[in-house]
Design an enzyme around this catalytic site. Sequence first.
Site, mmCIF file in Angstrom:
data_model
loop_
_atom_site.group_PDB
_atom_site.id
_atom_site.type_symbol
_atom_site.label_atom_id
_atom_site.label_comp_id
_atom_site.label_asym_id
_atom_site.label_seq_id
_atom_site.Cartn_x
_atom_site.Cartn_y
_atom_site.Cartn_z
ATOM 1 N N ARG A 78 0.867 -1.198 0.000
ATOM 2 C CA ARG A 78 0.000 0.000 0.000
ATOM 3 C C ARG A 78 0.891 1.231 0.000
ATOM 4 N NH1 ARG A 78 -3.844 -0.356 4.767
ATOM 5 N NH2 ARG A 78 -4.807 -1.971 3.500
ATOM 6 N N ARG A 147 -2.373 6.671 9.379
ATOM 7 C CA ARG A 147 -2.386 6.141 8.011
ATOM 8 C C ARG A 147 -2.453 7.271 6.979
ATOM 9 N NH1 ARG A 147 -4.569 0.772 8.029
ATOM 10 N NH2 ARG A 147 -3.761 -0.293 9.864
ATOM 11 N N LYS A 211 -4.540 1.363 14.664
ATOM 12 C CA LYS A 211 -4.418 2.304 13.541
ATOM 13 C C LYS A 211 -5.129 3.625 13.854
ATOM 14 C CE LYS A 211 -8.181 -0.131 11.267
ATOM 15 N NZ LYS A 211 -8.468 -1.037 10.165
ATOM 16 N N LYS A 213 -6.740 7.116 11.755
ATOM 17 C CA LYS A 213 -7.079 7.610 10.410
ATOM 18 C C LYS A 213 -7.523 9.069 10.455
ATOM 19 C CE LYS A 213 -8.402 3.065 8.665
ATOM 20 N NZ LYS A 213 -9.475 2.226 8.116
ATOM 21 N N CYS A 432 -14.699 -3.584 -1.005
ATOM 22 C CA CYS A 432 -13.333 -3.824 -0.530
ATOM 23 C C CYS A 432 -12.692 -4.925 -1.365
ATOM 24 C CB CYS A 432 -13.331 -4.190 0.947
ATOM 25 S SG CYS A 432 -13.815 -5.906 1.248
ATOM 26 N N CYS A 438 -7.367 -11.355 0.763
ATOM 27 C CA CYS A 438 -7.523 -10.933 2.157
ATOM 28 C C CYS A 438 -7.821 -12.147 3.035
ATOM 29 C CB CYS A 438 -8.629 -9.895 2.292
ATOM 30 S SG CYS A 438 -8.834 -9.431 4.023
ATOM 31 N N CYS A 477 -15.957 -8.849 5.146
ATOM 32 C CA CYS A 477 -15.982 -9.139 6.590
ATOM 33 C C CYS A 477 -16.384 -7.857 7.299
ATOM 34 C CB CYS A 477 -14.618 -9.656 7.054
ATOM 35 S SG CYS A 477 -13.444 -8.370 7.508
ATOM 36 N N CYS A 481 -13.437 -2.062 5.735
ATOM 37 C CA CYS A 481 -12.525 -1.287 4.873
ATOM 38 C C CYS A 481 -13.288 -0.488 3.814
ATOM 39 C CB CYS A 481 -11.519 -2.205 4.193
ATOM 40 S SG CYS A 481 -10.509 -3.136 5.350
#
Length: 567
Positions: A78, A147, A211, A213, A432, A438, A477, A481
């Site tokens: 990424r 991020r 994380k 954001k 996603c 994944c 899931c 995302c």
Amino acid sequence: MDNNINTPKPSALETIKENSNYLRGTLNESLTDPLTGSLRADDQVLIKFHGTYQQQDRDLDNERRRQKLEPLYSFLIRIRIPGGVATPEQWLAIDALSEKYADHNLKFTTRQTFQLHGVLKRNLKTTIKEINKTLLDTIAACGDVNRNVMCSANPFESSIHAEVAEDAKRISAHLTPQTNAYHEIWLDGKLLEGGEKEEEPLYGKTYLPRKFKIAIAVPPRNDTDVLSNDLGFIAIVEKGKLAGYNVSVGGGMAYSFGNKSTYPRIGDVVGYIPKEKVVDVSEAILIFQRDNGNRSERKNARLKYTIDRLGLDFFKAEIERVSGITLEPVRDYKFSTMGDKYGWTKSADGFWHYTVFVEGGKLIDRDGYLAKTAIREIAAIHTGTFILTGNQNVVIARIPESQKQAIHALLQKYQIVEASSLSMLRQNSIACAALPYCGLAFAEAERYLPTLITRIDKVLEENDLLQVPISIRMTGCPNGCGRPYLAEIGLVGRAPGKYNIYLGAGFTGERLNKLYKEMLNEDGIIEVLTPILQDFAQTRLQDEHFGDFVIRKEYIKATTAGLNFYE
Ligand code: SF4
């Protein structure tokens, strides 16, 4: 809610971070081990901070097992692109890397960046080195750090966009980890010797609990889903100039099935700051989360849980105390959409911009539709920039009048789909990555949503709703995302071919949806949606959005805060 940070034992990941010598671990040894395509377990955690995940091709798992081979391990890379802005040269370089070392696709994420998938371990270092040669990098694109910083892809309001894009860059630069490990491992940088001291002034040895954001939105377009971020800035434009930002805190999408201590949450808009303070406030809020976030239970570690545990008043008082900045009363703003403005637009400075619809964020040459080649050829002559959007699309931005015809001709030559020819549902769709790479996916998303939309489109057509904007998002899931809990129709994978359906989100990203039905297959989804869409066609109020309609007609109760997502 079991969210007690006094639990004495930090999670295993905290220990891995602490013992990693600022993200080095044994990555060099793992990367050079020729006996496996995988990394050592601890290094699989650490490598995320360097912007890459170890994955495996799940489509091939059974066959590889039958042949007594290890799974086909590969890596997602990424890239960190604050605001999603890339030059044509950068575009061409990333495109070439996707052909040479990855699976030939360019995946656009919902955080305005590129992902390369399917990079084998032996090619990882070369690929990351090449990315750095383009003056982009991958550090902190994943992991327990700040991020990629998003900002509105609003080129038709270009002077404001340019300014917020600069702020996104400044925030990103200020919050980027300082460890020399990235340069040592990927760029053959100088190893620190005994006497030199590693500095990680903002993060310390254990970085963040989870994380973090950040996004900036420029009303009326909430194309970054600003309230889904730990920290959001809503641009306040006064007399045509960027005055400052309203500050939103505590957004986050993920939850876990069957664990009610977890929930999606949209941010609380807590105050206004002048634009000069945006970096200082970002730092203060990141430090608050660093010091107060839950380091024992990762599922409850995001800022949203910290704020709900300690209280918004305490949070605000701490931010003001640490930063010395007063949060002024929230200033007026209004969002009208989360979507992108497709096709040609012209900004006040005379430049043209063209937004290309990229279904599921996957730019690929497939079945005679050569979208990837088309953008490559455009990049070869383009003198402006590209802007990746938070909706997985791309803007060919800042095209001078003299170049418009040439770019238009290339779009025509490759028959690049005009978004206006598609249903508004498809135009407002996000998926996603999910399968095959994944490891967390229970079900398909990006590879399946286009097919499902084709079936829903039939229902829309029968009810004259094709041109009514409705948002739909699918993830494999509940990690969120693709921000499915902010879609008017949210679909989240439960098992292969089975999805939970969520209804009732606001069209502008300011209200979450709520679970409506569980474990539906494709026929089940169509059966559930058809009567509601028929009712919508017949009894909706003028300009009423689908998410508002299902609440007014009591199909579902409104989710007014993360804590009542389940009620
Ligand atoms: Fe994977 Fe789940 Fe994220 Fe989709 S939402 S990419 S399935 S972790």
